[in-house]
Design an enzyme around this catalytic site. Sequence first.
Site, PDB file in Angstrom:
ATOM      1  N   GLU A  18       5.993   5.758  -9.596  1.00 17.51           N
ATOM      2  CA  GLU A  18       4.578   5.354  -9.502  1.00 17.51           C
ATOM      3  C   GLU A  18       3.810   6.279  -8.565  1.00 17.51           C
ATOM      4  O   GLU A  18       2.712   6.745  -8.886  1.00 17.51           O
ATOM      5  CB  GLU A  18       4.460   3.928  -8.946  1.00 17.51           C
ATOM      6  N   HIS A  59       0.332   0.441 -13.539  1.00 19.39           N
ATOM      7  CA  HIS A  59       1.153  -0.696 -13.965  1.00 19.39           C
ATOM      8  C   HIS A  59       2.612  -0.249 -13.991  1.00 19.39           C
ATOM      9  O   HIS A  59       2.917   0.790 -14.593  1.00 19.39           O
ATOM     10  CB  HIS A  59       0.706  -1.155 -15.366  1.00 19.39           C
ATOM     11  N   ASP A 105      -3.550  -5.277 -17.776  1.00 19.43           N
ATOM     12  CA  ASP A 105      -2.728  -4.069 -17.798  1.00 19.43           C
ATOM     13  C   ASP A 105      -2.797  -3.379 -19.156  1.00 19.43           C
ATOM     14  O   ASP A 105      -1.779  -2.960 -19.730  1.00 19.43           O
ATOM     15  CB  ASP A 105      -1.275  -4.400 -17.401  1.00 19.43           C
ATOM     16  N   MET A 136      -4.170  -7.121  -7.055  1.00 18.99           N
ATOM     17  CA  MET A 136      -3.552  -8.205  -7.820  1.00 18.99           C
ATOM     18  C   MET A 136      -4.551  -9.229  -8.344  1.00 18.99           C
ATOM     19  O   MET A 136      -4.194 -10.378  -8.596  1.00 18.99           O
ATOM     20  CB  MET A 136      -2.466  -8.890  -6.970  1.00 18.99           C
ATOM     21  N   ASN A 169      -6.062   1.986 -13.234  1.00 16.39           N
ATOM     22  CA  ASN A 169      -5.047   1.021 -12.804  1.00 16.39           C
ATOM     23  C   ASN A 169      -3.655   1.606 -12.990  1.00 16.39           C
ATOM     24  O   ASN A 169      -3.408   2.418 -13.885  1.00 16.39           O
ATOM     25  CB  ASN A 169      -5.160  -0.270 -13.626  1.00 16.39           C
ATOM     26  N   LEU A 216     -10.089  -8.155 -12.859  1.00 16.88           N
ATOM     27  CA  LEU A 216     -11.518  -7.898 -12.654  1.00 16.88           C
ATOM     28  C   LEU A 216     -12.296  -8.276 -13.907  1.00 16.88           C
ATOM     29  O   LEU A 216     -11.883  -7.971 -15.027  1.00 16.88           O
ATOM     30  CB  LEU A 216     -11.730  -6.419 -12.325  1.00 16.88           C
ATOM     31  N   ASN A 229       1.469   2.989  -2.659  1.00 18.31           N
ATOM     32  CA  ASN A 229       0.746   3.906  -3.558  1.00 18.31           C
ATOM     33  C   ASN A 229      -0.492   4.461  -2.877  1.00 18.31           C
ATOM     34  O   ASN A 229      -0.824   5.644  -3.043  1.00 18.31           O
ATOM     35  CB  ASN A 229       0.392   3.191  -4.859  1.00 18.31           C
ATOM     36  N   GLY A 259       0.774  -1.231   0.000  1.00 18.44           N
ATOM     37  CA  GLY A 259       0.000   0.000   0.000  1.00 18.44           C
ATOM     38  C   GLY A 259       0.810   1.288   0.000  1.00 18.44           C
ATOM     39  O   GLY A 259       0.342   2.321   0.485  1.00 18.44           O
TER      40      GLY A 259
HETATM   41  C1  GRF Z   1       3.003  -1.497  -7.575  1.00 15.91           C
HETATM   42  O1  GRF Z   1       4.254  -1.641  -8.198  1.00 15.91           O
HETATM   43  C2  GRF Z   1       1.896  -1.599  -8.575  1.00 15.91           C
HETATM   44  O2  GRF Z   1       2.163  -1.001  -9.792  1.00 15.91           O
HETATM   45  C3  GRF Z   1       1.829  -3.097  -8.738  1.00 15.91           C
HETATM   46  O3  GRF Z   1       1.936  -3.584  -7.412  1.00 15.91           O
HETATM   47  C4  GRF Z   1       2.728  -2.672  -6.660  1.00 15.91           C
HETATM   48  C5  GRF Z   1       1.955  -2.276  -5.439  1.00 15.91           C
HETATM   49  O4  GRF Z   1       2.750  -1.581  -4.509  1.00 15.91           O
HETATM   50  N1  GRF Z   1       0.679  -3.504  -9.467  1.00 15.91           N
HETATM   51  P1  GRF Z   1       2.087  -0.935  -3.214  1.00 15.91           P
HETATM   52  O5  GRF Z   1       1.220  -2.004  -2.562  1.00 15.91           O
HETATM   53  O6  GRF Z   1       1.299   0.271  -3.627  1.00 15.91           O
HETATM   54  O7  GRF Z   1       3.253  -0.587  -2.333  1.00 15.91           O
END
Ligand code: GRF
Length: 206
Positions: free
Chosen positions: A185, A115, A156, A96, A113, A99, A20, A18
């Site tokens: 990201e 990626h 993706d 992950m 999303n 959907l 992000n 988490g």
């Molecule tokens: C990120 O690299 C995202 O792009 C991928 O999974 C990772 C998740 O990281 N699909 P976090 O849980 O936000 O730290």
Amino acid sequence: MSAGPPPARLVVLISGTGTNLQAILEACASGELNARVAAVISNRAEAYGLERARAAGVPAFCLPKPAGQSRREYDAGLAAQVGTFRPDWVVLAGWMRLLTSAFLDCFPSRVVNLHPALPGAFPGTNAIERAWQAYQRGEIGQTGVMVHLVPDEGVDSGPVLATATIAIQPDDDLAALEARVHAVEHELLVETLRRLTGQPSASIEI
Ligand code: GRF
């Protein structure tokens, strides 16, 4: 002076750490993003992102898929849960699970999303590692990050909202590249959400 638009309502779906989500929560708290996270849902009970959400005072819960349930049944139930929070945007931030339309059709043009690779490159899991390996084989010189809409069950793929390219350096090990990709990201996701929620671009050219 006008009060401006009300904050956009985000529901964030996660499966793991988490970081992000944390970037989104911080951008909401600082006012960088005119949005609030209405709920966080994880398909995994151990996802640390649930703790991050609760620490920020955001409703957070786990919705695991029961073994006997079909993907479409699970997705319909997930959509019903998400719908109760009336999201303007559903953000897949390290979610992950693929959907199905049983979920996506409930939120047309509203599912975003992230990626950790460029459009069309390394769809699916372990994208950063696969990019690093491709660099070692001399196949690519750069990788990147993209944020896109999720219209269908493609992996993706979907209309691209933003990309950022990241050069791979000869002395990068996988951990160094991962750290750089994750930092980009966090920035690109928040910047894209700023744009989607009607705020002007701050820093990144997208
Ligand atoms: C990120 O690299 C995202 O792009 C991928 O999974 C990772 C998740 O990281 N699909 P976090 O849980 O936000 O730290």
